[in-house]
Design a protein around this motif. Structure first.
Motif: not given
Length: 177
Positions: A50-57, A68-73, A75-80, A97-101
């Protein structure tokens, strides 16, 4: 006195042929005292898939409210939201309900039972589910060292991982998209 996490460093040469994504990654992974090497390596693999800009452990097992891992925008929204193992349908529903994907990667020998018991509930959720064969993840865990140089090539439904301690190919089944 609490047991401290074990720190691992991974230098990864990533080639994702499916997404035409190529990168050199330097990850510092804190293995929680209750986390197995298999789960830690699935974290690394899921990160690469899922590597992309903004990905974090994330803090992972240390904070049950986080994946375990997320991608945040910005504005701190959870994209993944990426979870590992066999989360409950309630946890996955809350994540949707908390994330886009939402993506879930299971890898244990009991994954088949977990999936068959929950497939009806999961089918009602907007989340993707993948399953790694337990024996391939065990082989992946055998590549672990405190400092790892890994080459990961993703193509189709498999990843070829090469390191100082050997090579392994890990496949996955798509349970739900």
């Amino acid at each position: 006195m609490a047991i401290k996490p074990t720190i691992y460093k991974a230098r990864i040469s990533l080639s994702d042929m499916e997404r035409n994504y190529y990168d050199s990654l330097n990850l510092t992974i804190a293995q929680h005292p209750s986390e197995t090497l298999e789960r830690m390596m699935v974290r690394i693999l899921a990160y690469c898939l899922n590597a992309q800009e903004g990905i974090e452990l994330t803090k992972g097992l240390e904070d049950v409210e986080e994946p375990a891992i997320w991608v945040r925008t910005m504005d701190e929204q959870i994209a993944l939201w990426i979870d590992l193992g066999e989360p409950t349908p309630e946890r996955v529903k809350k994540a949707t309900h908390r994330a886009r994907a939402v993506r879930v990667y299971s890898f244990n020998s009991k994954s088949d039972v977990w999936w068959s018991q929950n497939v009806k509930k999961f089918s009602q959720l907007d989340a993707a589910f993948y399953r790694f064969p337990a024996e391939e993840i065990e082989a992946l865990a055998a590549l672990v060292s405190r400092t790892m140089d890994l080459s990961i090539t993703i193509t189709g439904d498999s990843a070829y991982i090469a390191g100082d301690k050997g090579e392994v190919e890990v496949h996955w089944d798509v349970l739900q998209r």
